[in-house]
Design a protein around this motif. Structure first.
Motif, short mmCIF file in Angstrom:
data_model
loop_
_atom_site.label_atom_id
_atom_site.label_comp_id
_atom_site.label_asym_id
_atom_site.label_seq_id
_atom_site.Cartn_x
_atom_site.Cartn_y
_atom_site.Cartn_z
N GLU A 96 1.46 0.45 -7.76
CA GLU A 96 0.16 -0.21 -7.84
C GLU A 96 -0.91 0.49 -7.01
N CYS A 97 -0.51 1.40 -6.16
CA CYS A 97 -1.45 2.02 -5.21
C CYS A 97 -1.77 3.47 -5.56
N ARG A 145 1.18 8.06 -4.92
CA ARG A 145 1.35 6.71 -4.37
C ARG A 145 0.82 6.72 -2.94
N CYS A 192 6.38 0.04 -6.57
CA CYS A 192 5.61 -0.63 -7.62
C CYS A 192 4.54 0.23 -8.32
N TYR A 214 0.70 -3.07 -3.19
CA TYR A 214 1.50 -4.29 -3.28
C TYR A 214 2.76 -4.21 -2.43
N CYS A 215 3.65 -3.29 -2.75
CA CYS A 215 4.93 -3.25 -2.04
C CYS A 215 4.89 -2.41 -0.77
N ARG A 229 -8.39 -5.63 -11.19
CA ARG A 229 -8.27 -4.72 -10.06
C ARG A 229 -6.85 -4.68 -9.54
N ARG A 230 -6.40 -3.48 -9.14
CA ARG A 230 -5.06 -3.28 -8.56
C ARG A 230 -5.21 -2.97 -7.08
N THR A 232 -7.48 -0.04 -11.56
CA THR A 232 -7.58 -1.19 -12.46
C THR A 232 -6.46 -1.11 -13.49
N THR A 233 -6.07 -2.27 -13.99
CA THR A 233 -5.08 -2.32 -15.06
C THR A 233 -5.76 -1.96 -16.37
N ALA A 259 -8.94 -2.62 -3.43
CA ALA A 259 -8.43 -2.23 -4.75
C ALA A 259 -8.51 -0.72 -4.87
#
Length: 86
Positions: A56-57, A68, A54, A48-49, A44-45, A38-39, A35
């Motif tokens: 998310e990273c 990113r 996305c 993802y893609c 936890r994030r 966090t959102t 992770a």
């Protein structure tokens, strides 16, 4: 085809071995970092893609926020901060 010799980067204050040129997201995952944030709700994030779509990273790299990690290439002596509480 070989990989370059590993270098050391700093992730949340600890040394992590990574290979120059690989994506930072790859290096983090290989180092056991599942992770990177966090959102708003505290979940936890994780990456993802792995292609920059996305967001998310996102991490902070050398004091530059909102990078990113899937698009940033590892280089020696990077300082990375995730938003995951330790």
């Amino acid at each position: 085809m070989g990989r370059p010799a590993p270098v050391t980067i700093e992730v949340d204050g600890r040394p992590v071995s990574a290979h120059p040129g690989e994506s930072l997201a790859t290096a983090l995952l290989a180092a056991g970092e599942r992770a990177v944030g966090t959102t708003r709700g505290g979940a936890r994030r994780a990456p993802y893609c792995n292609m920059g779509i996305c967001f998310e990273c996102v991490v902070t790299v050398d004091d530059l926020p909102c990078q990113r990690s899937c698009l940033v290439r590892v280089r020696a002596d990077m300082r990375v901060r995730t938003a995951v509480p330790r």
